[in-house]
Design an enzyme around this catalytic site. Structure first.
Site, PDB file in Angstrom:
ATOM      1  N   HIS A 144       3.475 -12.612  -5.700  1.00 52.31           N
ATOM      2  CA  HIS A 144       2.390 -12.722  -4.724  1.00 52.31           C
ATOM      3  C   HIS A 144       1.831 -14.146  -4.649  1.00 52.31           C
ATOM      4  O   HIS A 144       0.620 -14.336  -4.492  1.00 52.31           O
ATOM      5  CB  HIS A 144       1.292 -11.719  -5.077  1.00 52.31           C
ATOM      6  CG  HIS A 144       0.423 -11.308  -3.933  1.00 52.31           C
ATOM      7  ND1 HIS A 144      -0.285 -12.222  -3.173  1.00 52.31           N
ATOM      8  CD2 HIS A 144       0.151 -10.098  -3.403  1.00 52.31           C
ATOM      9  CE1 HIS A 144      -0.965 -11.571  -2.242  1.00 52.31           C
ATOM     10  NE2 HIS A 144      -0.717 -10.280  -2.353  1.00 52.31           N
TER      11      HIS A 144
ATOM     12  N   GLU B 204       5.705 -12.238   0.862  1.00 49.11           N
ATOM     13  CA  GLU B 204       6.104 -11.364  -0.239  1.00 49.11           C
ATOM     14  C   GLU B 204       7.341 -10.574   0.162  1.00 49.11           C
ATOM     15  O   GLU B 204       7.279  -9.704   1.024  1.00 49.11           O
ATOM     16  CB  GLU B 204       4.953 -10.407  -0.559  1.00 49.11           C
ATOM     17  CG  GLU B 204       3.655 -11.106  -0.895  1.00 49.11           C
ATOM     18  CD  GLU B 204       2.445 -10.269  -0.482  1.00 49.11           C
ATOM     19  OE1 GLU B 204       2.237  -9.195  -1.049  1.00 49.11           O
ATOM     20  OE2 GLU B 204       1.711 -10.694   0.430  1.00 49.11           O
TER      21      GLU B 204
ATOM     22  N   HIS C 238      -0.838  -2.523  -4.453  1.00 49.79           N
ATOM     23  CA  HIS C 238      -0.227  -3.362  -5.493  1.00 49.79           C
ATOM     24  C   HIS C 238      -0.209  -2.719  -6.882  1.00 49.79           C
ATOM     25  O   HIS C 238      -0.552  -3.344  -7.889  1.00 49.79           O
ATOM     26  CB  HIS C 238      -0.946  -4.719  -5.568  1.00 49.79           C
ATOM     27  CG  HIS C 238      -0.805  -5.549  -4.321  1.00 49.79           C
ATOM     28  ND1 HIS C 238       0.315  -5.514  -3.509  1.00 49.79           N
ATOM     29  CD2 HIS C 238      -1.653  -6.446  -3.733  1.00 49.79           C
ATOM     30  CE1 HIS C 238       0.154  -6.356  -2.499  1.00 49.79           C
ATOM     31  NE2 HIS C 238      -1.036  -6.924  -2.596  1.00 49.79           N
TER      32      HIS C 238
ATOM     33  N   ARG D  16       0.794  -1.238   0.000  1.00 51.73           N
ATOM     34  CA  ARG D  16       0.000   0.000   0.000  1.00 51.73           C
ATOM     35  C   ARG D  16       0.825   1.285   0.000  1.00 51.73           C
ATOM     36  O   ARG D  16       1.892   1.340   0.611  1.00 51.73           O
ATOM     37  CB  ARG D  16      -0.918   0.009   1.237  1.00 51.73           C
ATOM     38  CG  ARG D  16      -1.994  -1.047   1.164  1.00 51.73           C
ATOM     39  CD  ARG D  16      -2.806  -1.154   2.448  1.00 51.73           C
ATOM     40  NE  ARG D  16      -3.874  -2.146   2.273  1.00 51.73           N
ATOM     41  CZ  ARG D  16      -3.686  -3.468   2.364  1.00 51.73           C
ATOM     42  NH1 ARG D  16      -2.493  -3.963   2.669  1.00 51.73           N
ATOM     43  NH2 ARG D  16      -4.700  -4.295   2.167  1.00 51.73           N
TER      44      ARG D  16
HETATM   45  C1  BGC Z   1      -1.868  -7.464   1.383  1.00 53.75           C
HETATM   46  C2  BGC Z   1      -3.242  -7.846   1.855  1.00 53.75           C
HETATM   47  C3  BGC Z   1      -4.106  -8.088   0.653  1.00 53.75           C
HETATM   48  C4  BGC Z   1      -3.466  -9.177  -0.152  1.00 53.75           C
HETATM   49  C5  BGC Z   1      -4.223  -9.505  -1.394  1.00 53.75           C
HETATM   50  C6  BGC Z   1      -1.317  -8.582   0.583  1.00 53.75           C
HETATM   51  O1  BGC Z   1      -0.054  -8.245   0.106  1.00 53.75           O
HETATM   52  O2  BGC Z   1      -1.027  -7.112   2.438  1.00 53.75           O
HETATM   53  O3  BGC Z   1      -3.805  -6.841   2.670  1.00 53.75           O
HETATM   54  O4  BGC Z   1      -5.402  -8.454   1.026  1.00 53.75           O
HETATM   55  O5  BGC Z   1      -2.162  -8.800  -0.518  1.00 53.75           O
HETATM   56  O6  BGC Z   1      -4.413  -8.374  -2.114  1.00 53.75           O
END
Ligand code: BGC
Length: 393
Positions: free
Chosen positions: A217, A357, A143, A118
């Site tokens: 991811h 990640e 993202h 974020r």
């Molecule tokens: C985030 C989560 C999110 C997930 C899927 C992760 O990297 O920290 O908050 O829900 O990704 O988007």
């Protein structure tokens, strides 16, 4: 000399035979075709999006480990690895069709960019200039924005190098894409190694100052995707500190010790042992969804160092992660809610997979005390992460 041919004795994959040769002196020579199986990479068309045709590559190494990669989002679609008895299972969450990836994927297996995790309120300032990003996770940008690197078709060039196979994936993000400055030329090289590792080498260059934070991811379930929760997986994180978050999951700016809290994974601990305790950070994240600050010896972020290990005792499968990055986001699949049907046809519920990640910390462009994510013209962004699979206890 007598020779006995035995078919398949519990070895993984496409191993055809083992030949035992008993000589007159009683010596036994074992000639396993597995030791010499050559790595392989094949390509097939896998549907199309508005941007064009999507291809799927299947990479197999000499041990029978098999990885499928889509040119859409650079997605690791399946990762089949052996358990302690050599039986393969797909250990990453995903879909069996492209439409689900395009319409409803929670970032399964993709390359995440330009900025993983974020950025607060979708805003940052660089060299005095303000930039505005899409708010796709209110009130923040997540993202890389609405159409991040996970939603584009990448160009792929397969290669074989000795006992390794891989794919060089490239994508050029134009100046202003999702609000980010600079044309970003991005290259991600996936290599399936001979010893069951997936090595990911990321590179990027820009023609204007910008910020970059790329990761993969993949969600994992080492018992096999679709088999239930990952609560009993034992996690170790090489991190004695983490970055606590505010109620919108943006780091508060503090770097807190994990000692004495449910965030402490410095010793192998079941993911489900403490994920429902009344600890404010866990309540905010609905479980684990935080960035851990890796205990690194090299703070220039160039050397690969141990970051995490996960063991699933039932199968014996182990995932070890090595990275050049300063942080790792441990997300325990808290937002999976039973609405997605995975690759093997079973639904994914809360906690059915975890993501680890490797990254720079979330919201770094607004937090000058965090390691910098700025990339200037003339510099090359370069990071490496390895997902290493093995078996153990
Ligand atoms: C985030 C989560 C999110 C997930 C899927 C992760 O990297 O920290 O908050 O829900 O990704 O988007």
């Amino acid at each position: 000399m007598s020779s006995v041919r035995i078919r398949r004795i519990g070895l993984p994959g496409r191993i055809a035979a083992i030949t035992l040769c008993v000589t007159a002196t009683g010596l036994v020579h074992v000639n396993s075709s597995s030791a010499h199986a050559s790595p392989k990479i094949t390509e097939e068309a896998w549907g199309s999006t508005a941007e064009g045709q999507v291809d799927r590559y299947t990479l197999t190494n000499g041990k029978g480990m098999r990885v499928r990669i889509l040119t859409y989002g650079g997605i690791l679609q399946t990762i089949e690895v052996p358990d302690r008895r050599g039986r393969l299972a797909n250990v990453t969450l995903g879909f069996d069709n492209l439409t689900d990836y395009v319409e409803r994927s929670p970032y399964f297996g993709c390359i995440t960019g330009r900025y993983a995790n974020r950025i607060a309120n979708g805003q940052f300032t660089l060299n005095g200039d303000p930039y505005t990003l899409p708010i796709n996770n209110p009130p923040n940008s997540l993202h890389g924005g609405t159409i991040g690197f996970d939603k584009h078709i990448w160009t792929a060039a397969p290669f074989t190098r000795g006992s390794e196979v891989g794919l060089v994936m490239t994508f050029t993000s134009p100046d202003g894409d999702q609000g980010y400055p600079g044309t970003l030329n991005t290259q991600v090289t996936y290599t399936l190694t001979r010893d069951n590792g997936i090595r990911m080498d990321y590179k990027a260059t820009t023609d204007k100052p910008t910020v970059v934070n790329l990761t993969n991811h993949a969600y994992f379930n080492l018992a096999g995707e679709g088999t239930g929760t990952i609560d009993d997986h034992l996690l170790t994180l090489n991190a004695s500190r983490y970055t606590p978050v505010d109620p919108t999951l943006i780091p508060t700016g503090a770097i807190d010790p994990v000692a004495g809290t449910p965030m402490d994974f410095t010793k192998p601990t079941a993911i489900g042992a403490r994920n429902r305790v009344n600890f404010e950070q866990l309540v905010i994240g609905r479980g684990y969804d935080h960035n851990w600050v890796l205990d690194r010896r090299d703070n220039t972020f160039r050397k690969l160092e141990f970051a995490a290990r996960v063991l699933e005792k039932g199968s014996g499968r182990v995932l070890s992660i090595y990275t050049t990055e300063p942080g790792i986001q441990f997300y325990a699949g808290n937002f999976l809610d039973g609405t997605l049907i995975g690759t093997s046809g079973r639904m994914y519920r809360q906690g059915d997979g975890f993501a680890l990640e490797t990254q720079h910390y979330p919201d770094s462009p607004n937090q000058p005390q965090f390691p910098s994510t700025v990339l200037n013209p003339g510099q090359t962004y370069q990071t490496t992460t390895i997902y290493q699979f093995s078996t153990g206890r």
